[in-house]
Design an enzyme around this catalytic site. Structure first.
Site, PDB file in Angstrom:
ATOM      1  N   GLY A   1       0.734  -1.162  -0.018  1.00  0.00           N
ATOM      2  CA  GLY A   1      -0.037   0.117   0.094  1.00  0.00           C
ATOM      3  C   GLY A   1       0.940   1.372  -0.249  1.00  0.00           C
ATOM      4  O   GLY A   1       0.211   2.125   0.195  1.00  0.00           O
TER       5      GLY A   1
ATOM      6  N   PRO B   1       4.481  -4.857  -1.843  1.00  0.00           N
ATOM      7  CA  PRO B   1       4.453  -3.646  -2.655  1.00  0.00           C
ATOM      8  C   PRO B   1       3.988  -3.856  -4.098  1.00  0.00           C
ATOM      9  O   PRO B   1       4.347  -4.994  -4.808  1.00  0.00           O
ATOM     10  CB  PRO B   1       6.029  -3.210  -2.881  1.00  0.00           C
ATOM     11  CG  PRO B   1       7.010  -4.375  -2.664  1.00  0.00           C
ATOM     12  CD  PRO B   1       6.194  -5.244  -1.728  1.00  0.00           C
TER      13      PRO B   1
ATOM     14  N   ARG C   1      -9.489   5.120 -12.715  1.00  0.00           N
ATOM     15  CA  ARG C   1      -9.250   5.655 -11.392  1.00  0.00           C
ATOM     16  C   ARG C   1      -9.760   6.946 -10.910  1.00  0.00           C
ATOM     17  O   ARG C   1     -10.246   7.265  -9.905  1.00  0.00           O
ATOM     18  CB  ARG C   1      -7.640   5.618 -11.014  1.00  0.00           C
ATOM     19  CG  ARG C   1      -7.117   3.957 -11.088  1.00  0.00           C
ATOM     20  CD  ARG C   1      -5.806   4.033 -10.626  1.00  0.00           C
ATOM     21  NE  ARG C   1      -5.627   4.308  -9.281  1.00  0.00           N
ATOM     22  CZ  ARG C   1      -5.040   5.495  -8.759  1.00  0.00           C
ATOM     23  NH1 ARG C   1      -4.656   6.407  -9.717  1.00  0.00           N
ATOM     24  NH2 ARG C   1      -4.864   5.663  -7.620  1.00  0.00           N
TER      25      ARG C   1
ATOM     26  N   TYR D   1     -11.874   6.787  -7.810  1.00  0.00           N
ATOM     27  CA  TYR D   1     -11.178   7.346  -6.437  1.00  0.00           C
ATOM     28  C   TYR D   1     -10.724   8.829  -6.418  1.00  0.00           C
ATOM     29  O   TYR D   1     -10.202   9.282  -5.557  1.00  0.00           O
ATOM     30  CB  TYR D   1      -9.865   6.451  -6.500  1.00  0.00           C
ATOM     31  CG  TYR D   1      -9.479   5.113  -6.470  1.00  0.00           C
ATOM     32  CD1 TYR D   1     -10.656   4.440  -5.591  1.00  0.00           C
ATOM     33  CD2 TYR D   1      -8.589   4.397  -7.142  1.00  0.00           C
ATOM     34  CE1 TYR D   1     -10.637   2.917  -5.812  1.00  0.00           C
ATOM     35  CE2 TYR D   1      -8.500   3.026  -7.211  1.00  0.00           C
ATOM     36  CZ  TYR D   1      -9.530   2.441  -6.570  1.00  0.00           C
ATOM     37  OH  TYR D   1      -9.436   1.052  -6.535  1.00  0.00           O
TER      38      TYR D   1
ATOM     39  N   CYS E   1     -19.677   7.932 -22.888  1.00  0.00           N
ATOM     40  CA  CYS E   1     -20.886   8.737 -22.941  1.00  0.00           C
ATOM     41  C   CYS E   1     -21.118   8.793 -21.227  1.00  0.00           C
ATOM     42  O   CYS E   1     -21.971   8.335 -20.639  1.00  0.00           O
ATOM     43  CB  CYS E   1     -21.973   7.899 -23.501  1.00  0.00           C
ATOM     44  SG  CYS E   1     -21.897   7.761 -25.269  1.00  0.00           S
TER      45      CYS E   1
END
Length: 460
Positions: A276, A319, A358, A362, A389
């Site tokens: 993370g 990782p 993403r 997020y 769209c």
């Protein structure tokens, strides 16, 4: 009024500071080495990666196109292997996985985490040693567990009481005794997006430390002779740049190790603190120093265990983004340029949320530049959008491009090596782009791009 000016007294002046668009950079042509691949440069104005001109890549492979700097990715694999010498480094395959990445992992001496039968199949298809694979997942099916058992994966991280029973039964059926770890939700508050914070109790992953579920999972595993409990696992979230959370998680896991020793007389030899770790996406972002992170994690685990009279367990980290993310870029061709007077200019490209979801998922931020040439034109506040769209089809929300931008120009978006190809989709029936690796002035396709025939295949 020009399309790049902000009129006095416009809506930007009424915004709160955090809502205002970014200031224009001093140099629109700059390639920040903290954000772009390690071999990135501008040569005769055009962006080059791995010694290859992006204009040549676009001509040969088309756009959109994922470009992966092989030297960058391999060097980051080596950085982790060096920093965590004496510990285990397992690459989190969910960030981006293909056969070539697996080959690089094997050559650089790293292990691999998989979270599905499909990811396991990729690894096994090129002969990656099963003993260096860890199987994750909150809802592993009987078929997936069976495949993992038959392959002889090194570890299975159990995520629920149901899975403990299921795995125990399957292990007995197949005459296997897998090494297992308990995924513990430590209650650490990771300062990241809600959807990628994974250590609080109210979410789908793991077994809670605070409610006693993790301790109960340990009891159930120890009661099954067909399972070998070897350690605890924790993952507190993704895109985390503050390492304090990892230290808190390590302390809490060490406390559970002490409880297990006191209750069962069992000393677990392994501790997996997950991954993370964050990377730099935009100016001002700071990524953790890998050596400092490694030294810090080892120090806190050692201290807590020594204070408790426990031997120091073997440490594993996972990782993903920090290995493959910075080495990847995405190339697009500009299609239409639409000025919304007094606000910004919308720059539409030939991809979007099908190759990078993403931003929509997020609220991710990215750095992008005009890549096919340099420009000294005035900065133009821009929003890079796709061709889907959806009004939320945004790649880069607010940044500056040169005001002489024109259709046919190439735009490069930095730090897209992680989670972009993994989350790619076929919304509006757009084919997924190819992935090319660049190194030493040459390129090669490592994942073929889809065609419309591929999209129709399987339909009756």
């Amino acid at each position: 009024m020009s399309r790049f000016a902000h009129p006095a007294g416009d809506r930007h002046a009424e915004m709160l500071p955090h809502e205002r668009p970014p200031l224009a950079p001093a140099d629109l042509n700059r390639i920040n080495p903290a954000i772009w691949p390690r071999t990135s440069a501008r040569t005769d104005g055009a962006l080059t990666v791995g010694g290859v001109d992006v204009r040549d890549l676009a001509r040969e492979h088309g756009t959109p196109l994922y470009v992966l700097d092989e030297d960058d990715v391999r060097s980051r694999m080596r950085d982790y292997a060096t920093a965590f010498a004496g510990s285990e480094v397992h690459y989190a395959g969910k960030a981006f996985l293909c056969r070539e990445i697996v080959r690089w992992l094997q050559e650089e001496g790293l292990g691999l985490d998989v979270a599905s039968s499909g990811e396991l199949a990729v690894a096994l298809s090129v002969g990656f040693p099963a003993g260096r694979i860890t199987m994750h997942g909150n809802n592993k099916s009987a078929a997936e567990l069976t495949k993992a058992l038959r392959a002889g994966v090194g570890h299975i991280v159990v995520d629920s009481f149901d899975e403990i029973a299921r795995l125990g039964y399957l292990a007995e059926q197949h005459g296997k005794r897998p090494k297992v770890m308990v995924r513990v939700t430590t209650g650490v508050e990771a300062h990241t997006h809600e959807f990628i914070a994974t250590a609080h109790d109210d979410q789908k992953f793991g077994l809670s430390l605070s409610t006693g579920a993790a301790a109960e999972a340990v009891r159930r595993i120890l009661a099954l002779p067909q399972l070998e409990l070897v350690g605890l696992h924790s993952h507190i979230g993704s895109q985390i740049v503050d390492t304090a959370g990892f230290e808190v998680a390590a302390r809490r896991l060490a406390t559970l190790l002490v409880q297990i020793k006191d209750e069962h007389g069992v000393v677990l030899p392994e501790l997996d603190l997950g991954g993370g770790y964050g990377i730099a996406y935009v100016e001002g972002d700071e990524a953790p120093d890998i050596k400092e992170l490694a030294d810090g994690l080892r120090e806190i685990v050692s201290k807590v265990c020594v204070d408790a009279g426990l031997p120091v367990p073997r440490l594993t980290v996972e990782p993903g983004r920090t290995i493959v993310g910075p080495g990847g870029i995405t190339l697009y061709e500009v299609g239409t340029i639409k000025d919304v007077e007094g606000l910004r200019t919308y720059v539409s490209v030939d991809g979007g949320m099908s190759d990078n979801v993403r931003t929509a998922l997020y609220a991710a931020e990215y750095t992008a530049v005009l890549a096919s040439r340099a420009s000294e034109a005035e900065p133009m506040l821009s929003r890079l959008v796709g061709k889907h769209c959806e009004s939320g089809d945004i790649v880069v929300r607010d940044f500056h491009l040169p005001s002489d931008l024109a259709p046919g120009d190439l735009i490069a978006v930095a730090a897209t090596g992680a989670y972009c190809r993994s989350l790619a989709n076929n919304y509006n029936y757009l084919p997924k782009p190819a992935v090319v690796a660049v190194s030493g002035g040459s390129s090669r396709v490592i994942v073929q791009g889809e065609t419309e025939d591929d999209l129709l295949r399987g339909q009756l």
